[in-house]
Design an enzyme around this catalytic site. Structure first.
Site, PDB file in Angstrom:
ATOM      1  N   LEU A 124      43.892  49.759  54.466  1.00  0.00           N
ATOM      2  CA  LEU A 124      42.569  50.347  54.700  1.00  0.00           C
ATOM      3  C   LEU A 124      41.627  49.292  55.290  1.00  0.00           C
ATOM      4  O   LEU A 124      41.026  49.485  56.335  1.00  0.00           O
ATOM      5  CB  LEU A 124      42.003  50.906  53.392  1.00  0.00           C
ATOM      6  CG  LEU A 124      40.563  51.430  53.407  1.00  0.00           C
ATOM      7  CD1 LEU A 124      40.438  52.627  54.358  1.00  0.00           C
ATOM      8  CD2 LEU A 124      40.106  51.838  52.005  1.00  0.00           C
ATOM      9  N   ARG A 266      47.457  22.111  18.081  1.00  0.00           N
ATOM     10  CA  ARG A 266      46.691  20.964  18.566  1.00  0.00           C
ATOM     11  C   ARG A 266      45.812  20.400  17.437  1.00  0.00           C
ATOM     12  O   ARG A 266      45.038  21.138  16.832  1.00  0.00           O
ATOM     13  CB  ARG A 266      45.818  21.421  19.730  1.00  0.00           C
ATOM     14  CG  ARG A 266      44.835  20.388  20.251  1.00  0.00           C
ATOM     15  CD  ARG A 266      45.514  19.295  21.021  1.00  0.00           C
ATOM     16  NE  ARG A 266      44.542  18.438  21.698  1.00  0.00           N
ATOM     17  CZ  ARG A 266      44.819  17.256  22.187  1.00  0.00           C
ATOM     18  NH1 ARG A 266      46.045  16.765  22.087  1.00  0.00           N
ATOM     19  NH2 ARG A 266      43.900  16.532  22.789  1.00  0.00           N
ATOM     20  N   GLU A 362      39.829  46.767  45.390  1.00  0.00           N
ATOM     21  CA  GLU A 362      39.670  48.164  44.911  1.00  0.00           C
ATOM     22  C   GLU A 362      38.189  48.532  44.838  1.00  0.00           C
ATOM     23  O   GLU A 362      37.756  49.305  43.982  1.00  0.00           O
ATOM     24  CB  GLU A 362      40.319  48.373  43.521  1.00  0.00           C
ATOM     25  CG  GLU A 362      41.802  48.056  43.458  1.00  0.00           C
ATOM     26  CD  GLU A 362      42.677  49.119  44.073  1.00  0.00           C
ATOM     27  OE1 GLU A 362      42.143  50.036  44.715  1.00  0.00           O
ATOM     28  OE2 GLU A 362      43.899  49.031  43.930  1.00  0.00           O
TER      29      GLU A 362
END
Length: 381
Positions: A124, A266, A362
């Site tokens: 498009l 961690r 989109e």
């Protein structure tokens, strides 16, 4: 109002998640480095019915609802949002063809599309028309045999990679009423491609311009009626917006899962960093944001499935909200990984890069605000 997924929906999500973790996640970084997705992946996805998620059962598709489809994209994007988003584009094209192509055309092309032997791209956008898509200039001149195409499409996912292209072209007057949809197969004389674009994210998807130079296609490759192409193109976008939002949601949820795991291992100042309340608040905020996004997204999908009059407004609002929430969350996850988050080995920086484009395609998030505002003002009159 029941927010629980049905047993069938849970099974759909679990199947997509399991497939993604086994066949996509272990290779996501390799495919990114190579700049391509192996063609052999698509028929495997096709076997699951994921190449035709909401193509009607009469045509041989899965006949799923839009809500069901969002579950597939959420689950697959937990493995790799770039691969999941590419599948979303193929499905948008497949649905357009199922809805508007003639019976003759469907009989000819749909079997290979359903199996994903034929992978589709959606054309498009042009170099000079993005948000103003109705200004597209690629011409389709009528001939005795069909049409001759001239023009260029830009930012095409799968340009030079896909097997066929669903293209919006100008067959008549200026504006949306002069646009038609045509089907152009790879290898057609006059069809060529620009060089591969170097992108910030979505690197495993080959992206290139698609060029037409006196490209001749038969009349039988017109999809539906002449002059209706823009309507067809727009019809696919509500669902496409939900799918891309789902890709943001799944990837961000996966990033949060990875971050929880990292923080439990961690150590700093004598304890694991998930024991610091300041950081726990950050985790809580991310989880709240993602759960809110999920409810909003699924409500919009439900409205689209039920033909609610405000479905388009909700799809636009959900796309804007969920893609921005996803990007915010993955960025926070990178921060909580500290310096390791910035390294490719941990997989978080890839998600930050991949999700950024979801706010652009989109329909940009600015256009989502325009759509929302237009609905608001119309409701007020």
């Amino acid at each position: 109002m029941d927010f629980a997924l049905t047993e069938e929906q849970t099974a759909i999500f679990d199947m997509a998640f399991a497939f993604g973790q086994e066949h996509i996640a272990p290779f996501a970084r390799q495919w990114e480095a190579e700049g391509t997705i192996p063609k052999s992946l698509w028929p495997q996805i096709g076997e699951l019915g994921f190449g035709a998620l909401y193509v009607s059962e009469e045509t041989g598709g899965a006949g799923l609802s839009r809500l069901d489809a969002t579950l597939v994209f959420e689950a697959l994007s937990m493995a790799c949002p770039s691969v999941a988003a590419f599948l979303s584009i193929h499905n948008m094209c497949a649905k357009m063809l199922d809805s508007f192509a003639s019976d003759e055309m469907k009989a000819r092309i749909m079997p290979d599309i359903l199996s994903m032997k034929t992978v589709l791209s959606y054309c498009l956008t042009e170099p000079g028309s993005g948000s103003d898509a109705a200004a597209l200039k690629t011409r389709a001149a009528k001939t005795n045999e069909g049409y001759t195409l001239n023009g260029t499409k830009a930012f095409i996912s799968g340009g030079g990679y896909s097997d066929a292209y669903v293209c919006m072209v100008r067959s008549g007057e200026d504006g949306p009423k002069g646009v038609s949809t045509v089907y152009v197969e790879d290898g057609t004389a006059g069809l060529s491609f620009g060089g591969l674009e170097e992108k910030m994210g979505w690197k495993s998807q080959p992206t290139a311009q698609v060029q037409f130079d006196d490209c001749k296609i038969p009349a039988a490759n017109l999809v539906g009626e002449e002059g209706k192409g823009f309507t067809y193109a727009m019809k696919g976008l509500d669902g496409g917006r939900l799918n891309i939002a789902s890709c943001s949601l799944g990837a961000a949820q996966q990033a949060l899962t990875m971050t929880l795991q990292y923080m439990s291992e961690r150590k700093a100042f004598g304890k694991s960093i998930d024991q610091f309340q300041g950081l726990q608040f950050r985790l809580a905020d991310m989880e709240i944001e993602l759960q809110a996004a999920r409810v909003f997204l699924r409500q919009a999908a439900w409205k689209l499935d039920h033909g609610a009059p405000d479905a388009s407004k909700h799809c636009a609002m959900a796309k804007k909200f969920v893609t921005e929430a996803g990007s915010k969350v993955v960025d926070q996850c990178l921060q909580l990984h500290g310096g390791y988050g910035y390294l490719a080995d941990y997989g978080i920086e890839k998600l930050v890069r991949d999700l950024r484009v979801h706010q652009i395609l989109e329909g940009t998030n600015e256009i989502m605000r325009v759509i929302t505002a237009r609905h608001l003002l119309a409701e007020n009159h």
